[in-house]
Design an enzyme around this catalytic site. Structure first.
Site, PDB file in Angstrom:
ATOM      1  N   ASP A   1       0.855  -1.196   0.000  1.00 21.14           N
ATOM      2  CA  ASP A   1       0.000   0.000   0.000  1.00 21.14           C
ATOM      3  C   ASP A   1       0.886   1.240   0.000  1.00 21.14           C
ATOM      4  O   ASP A   1       1.329   1.704   1.045  1.00 21.14           O
ATOM      5  CB  ASP A   1      -0.918  -0.003   1.212  1.00 21.14           C
TER       6      ASP A   1
ATOM      7  N   HIS B   1       0.921   8.321   3.210  1.00 18.39           N
ATOM      8  CA  HIS B   1       1.670   7.648   4.261  1.00 18.39           C
ATOM      9  C   HIS B   1       3.161   8.005   4.246  1.00 18.39           C
ATOM     10  O   HIS B   1       3.904   7.527   5.108  1.00 18.39           O
ATOM     11  CB  HIS B   1       1.504   6.133   4.133  1.00 18.39           C
TER      12      HIS B   1
END
Length: 261
Positions: free
Chosen positions: A171, A176
């Protein structure tokens, strides 16, 4: 085609492979210590069951790519993992994915993406703004807060590089790692993957209940707020396997439950 028309639709099959290095990286990303040799040393390795969710991440991505909702606006609302058998430390696995229920929340729809294999059943709940209003059932509401005091409470400090490590498992969403991408969604800094918070919590729950984290049989939780790498979280747990997680800003994960065999 409305959101409700996606109910029951197949998302196909996918075969993925992994090696022990991936298993060890996952364990380190969610907080395993270097002295937990059966989580980080290939000679004694056991697989943490939430690692399965990294293998199945293609399925919710596939639903977005198929046009069910606007990619980039959907939120990961909740997650469930039922463990059927322990994953080997390396191998290949064929999974089948489908859309389960689709709930009509009025201004949004909630899509359930179900991934099935001989080792696990994983269910994503995806909150899609703007996709509601199709006349479907509203579905279950938010679970009530526990009526009794928690049995235990403790802190969990998230490593500063946790999100950077977890991204390497598949991911790689920019929120992030990239401050600019995080700022675009209203966050001061890049945030941790919700699944990383969920998996890290199982290590704490296992330690507090005398279980081994690799013996996890059921995991579920609802994502309630962001977690920032490097911060300290407060966990509370109940005798039925329930738990919740709070940051300094408020709830991060609620309606959590972790059971061990």
């Amino acid at each position: 085609m409305t959101a409700g028309d996606w109910r029951g639709r197949s998302l196909g099959e996918r075969t993925v492979g992994w090696v022990d290095r991936d298993v060890i990286l996952f364990a380190l990303a969610v907080g395993a210590r270097a002295d937990q040799l059966d989580l980080v040393f290939e000679e004694r390795l056991r697989v943490l069951p939430p690692f399965a969710l990294t293998l199945a991440q293609w399925a919710p991505d596939q639903l977005g790519a198929a046009g069910a909702f606007e990619v980039g606006t959907t939120l990961h609302g909740a997650q469930r993992l039922e463990v059927l058998a322990p994953l080997p430390t390396e191998g290949e696995l064929t999974m089948a994915a489908r859309v389960g229920d689709v709930w009509d929340k009025g201004g949004a729809a909630v899509f359930e993406v179900v991934v099935e294999s001989g080792y696990f059943v994983a269910t994503w709940s995806l909150f899609a703004p703007g996709a509601g209003g199709f006349g479907g059932a509203r579905g279950p509401g938010r679970p009530p807060a526990p009526a009794v005091d928690p049995e235990w409470a403790c802190d969990l400090t998230v490593a500063a590089n946790a999100a950077a490590l977890y991204r390497l498992l598949g991911d790689r969403h920019h929120i992030h790692i990239d401050p600019a991408a995080a700022a675009a969604i209203g966050q001061d800094r890049p945030i941790l993957h919700g699944l990383a918070t969920l998996a890290a919590s199982t290590l704490v729950v296992a330690a507090r209940t005398g279980a081994h984290p690799a013996d996890l049989t059921l995991l579920e939780g609802r994502f309630a707020g962001p977690v920032i790498p490097g911060e300290t979280l407060a966990l509370r747990g109940w005798t039925d396997g329930g738990f919740d997680v709070r940051s300094q800003r408020g709830p991060a994960l609620d309606a959590g439950r972790a059971l061990f065999g």
